[in-house]
Enzyme design. Structure first.
Site, PDB file in Angstrom:
ATOM      1  N   ASP A  96       0.852  -1.151   0.014  1.00 43.06           N
ATOM      2  CA  ASP A  96      -0.254   0.031  -0.095  1.00 43.06           C
ATOM      3  C   ASP A  96       0.963   1.032  -0.009  1.00 43.06           C
ATOM      4  OD1 ASP A  96      -2.661  -1.534  -0.054  1.00 43.06           O
ATOM      5  OD2 ASP A  96      -2.286  -1.486   2.116  1.00 43.06           O
ATOM      6  N   ASP A 146      -7.007  -1.211  -4.615  1.00 42.74           N
ATOM      7  CA  ASP A 146      -8.000  -0.643  -3.857  1.00 42.74           C
ATOM      8  C   ASP A 146      -8.954   0.358  -4.454  1.00 42.74           C
ATOM      9  OD1 ASP A 146      -6.830  -2.363  -1.829  1.00 42.74           O
ATOM     10  OD2 ASP A 146      -5.777  -0.734  -0.957  1.00 42.74           O
TER      11      ASP A 146
END
Length: 165
Positions: free
Chosen positions: A125, A143
């Protein structure tokens, strides 16, 4: 009509592959160019680039699960769901354009994160947004794709579209 159906299949696969490709390239760049936990201000303190490895699901959920449970719930189950979704949208003769795009984004994003979990044991991330009191968790392109797809599906439901899926 068969030509239209094949055209839809083509676009479904293109959207899925582009989503996976953008996701994997961005994660590889992050892993090689950004030090772990480094914070780089892109737009003041409002848009941050970082490098965090998430061994769980969204917002770290499940990161402390035993390895076999983690493998089952974070790899096996998502793989099964993604394959069923892909099969369903590829075999459905008529599918609303927005619904096709939404499911393609969800599948592409899901595959992108699944690749990370299988290949690296965690998901990379790297984005965070901070606007006053509003702060997101740290997220990635996959995401964004999944979230966008889900919002499109919710939009269609609210608009009263029948999601014949």
């Amino acid at each position: 009509m068969k030509g239209t159906r094949n055209f839809s299949k083509f676009w479904i696969l293109i959207i899925v592959l582009l989503t996976v490709g953008c996701d994997q390239v961005s994660k590889e760049l992050t892993r090689t160019k950004v030090e772990p936990r480094e914070y780089i201000s892109v737009i003041g303190e409002h848009f941050i680039l970082t490098n965090v490895e998430n061994t769980g699901a969204m917002l770290g959920f499940g990161q402390h699960f035993p390895p076999i449970v983690k493998r089952l719930f974070l790899q096996g189950l998502p793989l099964l769901v993604l394959l069923v979704l892909l099969y369903r949208i590829l075999t459905k003769p008529y599918l609303n354009l927005l619904l096709m795009i939404a499911f393609s984004l969800v599948i592409g994003g899901g595959i992108g994160n699944l690749i990370d979990r299988i290949a690296h044991g965690s998901v990379t991330d790297f984005f965070q947004i901070r606007l006053g009191f509003f702060r997101t968790g740290i997220f990635n392109i996959a995401d964004v794709a999944v979230t966008t797809g889900v919002f499109i599906i919710l939009f269609l439901i609210v608009r009263g579209k029948k999601l014949a899926f």
